[in-house]
Scaffold this motif. Structure first.
Motif, short mmCIF file in Angstrom:
data_model
loop_
_atom_site.label_atom_id
_atom_site.label_comp_id
_atom_site.label_asym_id
_atom_site.label_seq_id
_atom_site.Cartn_x
_atom_site.Cartn_y
_atom_site.Cartn_z
N SER A 1 0.83 -1.21 0.00
CA SER A 1 0.00 0.00 0.00
C SER A 1 0.86 1.25 0.00
O SER A 1 0.55 2.24 -0.68
CB SER A 1 -0.93 0.00 1.21
OG SER A 1 -1.86 -1.07 1.15
N ASP A 2 1.96 1.23 0.76
CA ASP A 2 2.88 2.38 0.76
C ASP A 2 3.48 2.59 -0.62
O ASP A 2 3.69 3.73 -1.06
CB ASP A 2 4.00 2.15 1.78
CG ASP A 2 3.51 2.22 3.22
OD1 ASP A 2 2.42 2.77 3.44
OD2 ASP A 2 4.22 1.70 4.11
N LEU A 3 3.77 1.49 -1.31
CA LEU A 3 4.33 1.59 -2.66
C LEU A 3 3.30 2.20 -3.62
O LEU A 3 3.64 3.00 -4.50
CB LEU A 3 4.75 0.21 -3.15
CG LEU A 3 5.80 0.15 -4.27
CD1 LEU A 3 7.06 0.90 -3.87
CD2 LEU A 3 6.12 -1.29 -4.60
N GLU A 4 2.03 1.84 -3.45
CA GLU A 4 0.97 2.45 -4.26
C GLU A 4 0.89 3.95 -4.00
O GLU A 4 0.70 4.75 -4.93
CB GLU A 4 -0.37 1.79 -3.93
CG GLU A 4 -0.50 0.36 -4.45
CD GLU A 4 -1.81 -0.28 -4.03
OE1 GLU A 4 -2.26 -0.03 -2.90
OE2 GLU A 4 -2.40 -1.01 -4.83
N ASN A 5 1.02 4.33 -2.74
CA ASN A 5 1.00 5.76 -2.40
C ASN A 5 2.18 6.50 -3.02
O ASN A 5 2.05 7.65 -3.46
CB ASN A 5 1.01 5.94 -0.89
CG ASN A 5 -0.28 5.49 -0.24
OD1 ASN A 5 -1.34 5.50 -0.88
ND2 ASN A 5 -0.22 5.11 1.03
N LEU A 6 3.33 5.84 -3.05
CA LEU A 6 4.51 6.45 -3.67
C LEU A 6 4.25 6.75 -5.14
O LEU A 6 4.61 7.83 -5.65
CB LEU A 6 5.72 5.52 -3.52
CG LEU A 6 7.05 6.03 -4.10
CD1 LEU A 6 7.54 7.24 -3.31
CD2 LEU A 6 8.10 4.93 -4.09
N ILE A 7 3.61 5.82 -5.85
CA ILE A 7 3.27 6.05 -7.26
C ILE A 7 2.32 7.23 -7.39
O ILE A 7 2.50 8.11 -8.24
CB ILE A 7 2.66 4.79 -7.87
CG1 ILE A 7 3.65 3.63 -7.85
CG2 ILE A 7 2.19 5.06 -9.30
CD1 ILE A 7 3.06 2.30 -8.28
#
Length: 343
Positions: free
Chosen positions: A87-93
């Motif tokens: 989820s954090d990686l999705e937020n980074l995108i």
């Protein structure tokens, strides 16, 4: 005095250019600060290369965590931690999408979807749960069930001269070329008939599939209502319009759907491509033994993924206009498909 007078027009022009440049830089700085206001320590906005470095480092870390889950003493906790990291990686995108080139954005979204899918697969393997399975001697043709499952789950997408992204599906048993009919099929555990099933070229039909099956292919349906028991592999849907689907599956991929409602229970995030006017709601099917079938297929838990749709043709971080959540006031009630004879 004359020298000062002769140089003043040039100086004034230079000052105007300098002021304009400062103004542009100030506006750019303000806009970046606005985008970064939620996290003042975030430096990933500076360049595509910085983003890719941060993204790839996080991706490698998640992949390492995924590989350790089967060996863990507390897999549930590790699975939750990995889910948060994804989820954090999705937020980074989302935070960096305003400057990323389309190719990098699409590749990053695809990587996150793959990580989610890998987590779902590992979760289903390591968390103790009674699941439905064939005996070792069962096979599909000359291919083992495990090998066949891998083929169906990784079915490729190819380019077409007329349309991009047309799904390739093999011929299989199913309902084809029907109009204005009620089509019923019951899948019974232990029978050879359990496997892949196809719905193709149907118009104004109601389809009721009772029991567990491994894979479902749907192609060219118009104004149909399709009610499906648990699918413990993949569902591939291509070219549907004005339909209603109620189905539970581990993976669902939808191409070229228009004006269609999907009531889903799904282990991984549904994927749509080339779709418009599609709406999603939770699974609402009932029949005798459905609870048992859902447990055997490892689909008894509601993941909430019916509302987490990935539109692979929408590259922006904001909500895709091609799909929406079906308002509760417009949803159908639970559909019970028990008691109909097989046709």
């Amino acid at each position: 005095m004359d020298n000062q007078a002769s140089s003043s027009p040039t100086d004034a022009a230079t000052e105007r250019k300098h002021a304009a440049m400062l103004d542009r830089l100030s506006r750019l700085h303000d806009s970046r600060n606005c985008l970064k206001s939620h996290d003042p320590n975030d430096t990933s906005f500076e360049s595509t290369q910085t983003f890719l470095t941060n993204f790839n480092n996080s991706k490698l870390s998640i992949e390492s965590q995924l590989s350790q889950i089967p060996k863990s003493c507390d897999p549930r906790s590790d699975i939750n931690n990995v889910s948060v990291s994804i989820s954090d990686l999705e937020n980074l995108i989302a935070q960096n999408s305003y400057f990323l080139p389309p190719y990098e954005l699409r590749a990053s979204l695809k990587s996150v979807a793959d990580l989610r899918q890998n987590l779902d697969v590992i979760s289903s393997r390591v968390i103790p749960k009674k699941r439905f399975s064939f005996k070792a001697k069962k096979a599909v043709g000359n291919v083992s069930l495990a090998s066949a499952q891998k083929v169906f789950d990784e079915m490729p997408v190819v380019e077409s001269g007329e349309k991009d992204g047309v799904l390739v599906v093999r011929e299989s048993e199913g309902f084809k070329g029907k109009e204005n009919e009620v089509l019923v099929k019951e899948f019974k555990i232990g029978e050879e008939e359990i496997g892949e099933f196809m719905l193709s070229d149907l118009m104004n039909c109601e389809v009721r599939l009772v029991g567990c099956l491994r894979a479902l292919f749907v192609h060219k349906l118009v104004n149909c209502r399709v009610y499906v028991g648990p699918v413990f592999g993949s569902v591939l849907i291509e070219e549907v319009e004005g339909c209603v689907f109620v189905m539970a599956s581990h993976q669902i991929r939808i191409h070229h759907a228009r004006g269609t409602d999907f009531y889903l229970r799904v282990r991984s995030r549904p994927i749509i491509e080339y779709c418009s006017g599609v709406r999603f709601a939770p699974y609402c099917l009932g029949y005798i033994e459905i609870d048992s079938d859902l447990k055997k297929s490892n689909l008894d838990e509601e993941t909430g993924n019916w509302a987490n749709v990935d539109d692979f043709k929408w590259l922006r971080a904001v909500q895709s206009p091609n799909w929406s959540i079906l308002p509760e006031s417009d949803r159908i009630a639970t559909v019970n498909i028990s008691g109909l004879e097989q046709q």
